[in-house]
Design an enzyme around this catalytic site. Structure first.
Site, PDB file in Angstrom:
ATOM      1  N   TYR A 185       0.909  -1.198   0.010  1.00  0.00           N
ATOM      2  CA  TYR A 185       0.010   0.125   0.014  1.00  0.00           C
ATOM      3  C   TYR A 185       0.793   1.441  -0.098  1.00  0.00           C
ATOM      4  O   TYR A 185       0.367   2.276  -0.281  1.00  0.00           O
ATOM      5  CB  TYR A 185      -0.919  -0.011   1.175  1.00  0.00           C
ATOM      6  N   LYS A 192      -4.101   7.805   3.949  1.00  0.00           N
ATOM      7  CA  LYS A 192      -5.486   7.786   4.163  1.00  0.00           C
ATOM      8  C   LYS A 192      -5.543   7.938   5.998  1.00  0.00           C
ATOM      9  O   LYS A 192      -6.730   8.475   6.465  1.00  0.00           O
ATOM     10  CB  LYS A 192      -5.851   6.234   4.131  1.00  0.00           C
TER      11      LYS A 192
END
Length: 286
Positions: A185, A192
């Site tokens: 990721y 995020k």
């Protein structure tokens, strides 16, 4: 409370034949959904379901791909989509006027489904190897762009439509589990986390206006955006094994239905939260 008292508290109920069909969950509400590009986008599932549940749904799409967004809007039976680059201050400044020109005087819901990071920022947060100074400068510039698009745009977008947000309105930002590090990721994890922090601050500052702001955290889904993440298939497989309720990376409907709950008036005291629609995988930590 006795059964009789319970019945009295809700008032008299007429004959069954007098009760009409229940209105949709979002009947009478106007919702703007950003980030709609492909049929498999999470935002597309949310927009389609919101429309089905009675909302007036307006889409926004990046200017470079607005043709695809408008084509999809027609397929869904929605109105013309608006071109919007949420990282462009001039376009954000014009958004309120654009919505009013479309007949929007009150906005009941806003879905932030915008995220982008250069492929070089995915995989790991550290570069594979140290490069020349100009390479580091380019990486830093790309990181700043990713932060603006993926995190800061939530605050700027909300500010742009704030005059239209009335008491009872709901802002929903799509996120991904950010309390753990997920292989592949890369920088999207910290981005995020920043997005979720923005949700909390917006919730605190807009609460007096009666506006709710929440994040919706879902498990890995095979979408166009997610296809750039290295090891997505492995992540999805781990998620499915860890989730007590199971998890399908092909099905965005559980996420869309959770988004509609947040956009509706059925969670009037919920704000500043990260609601998880992930099959319960967070419990085991995939």
């Amino acid at each position: 409370m006795t059964p009789a008292e319970s019945a009295d508290s809700v008032g008299p109920v007429g004959p069954a034949e007098q009760v009409g069909p229940a209105p949709g969950l979002l009947a009478g509400r106007t919702i703007v959904v950003t980030g709609v590009l492909r049929p498999t986008s999470i935002a597309t599932s949310i927009a389609a379901l919101a429309h089905r549940e009675g909302a007036r749904v307006l889409l926004t799409g990046a200017p470079a791909t607005i043709g695809a967004t408008r084509s999809l809007a027609r397929r869904l039976g929605l109105e013309e989509a608006l071109a919007l680059d949420a990282s462009d201050p001039a376009q954000l400044a014009a958004l309120e006027a654009d919505l009013r020109a479309a007949g929007v005087e009150r906005l009941d819901g806003l879905v932030h489904a915008i995220a982008h990071a250069d492929r070089g920022l995915l995989g790991t947060v550290l570069p594979d190897q140290a490069g020349p100074p100009e390479q580091a400068v380019l990486r830093q510039r790309r990181l700043q762009e990713a932060f603006t698009t993926s995190a800061a745009s939530l605050v700027e977008l909300t500010q742009a439509v704030r005059p239209l947000l009335a008491p009872g309105s709901s802002v929903v930002a799509l996120t991904f589990e950010s309390t753990r590090a997920h292989p592949g990721y890369g920088w999207m994890g910290p981005l995020k986390a920043a997005l979720e922090a923005g949700v909390r601050y917006l919730a605190a500052e807009l609460g007096g206006q009666g506006v709710r702001v929440n994040a919706l955290s879902c498990g890995p889904l095979r979408t166009p955006a997610a296809s750039a993440i290295p090891g997505l298939d492995d992540m999805a497989a781990r998620w499915a094994r860890a989730a007590p309720l199971g998890w399908s990376a092909e099905d965005a409907q559980p996420v869309a239905r959770s988004a509609l709950a947040l956009l509706s008036d059925w969670l009037p005291a919920t704000t500043g939260q990260v609601l998880r629609a992930d099959g319960g995988a967070f419990l085991a930590g995939p």
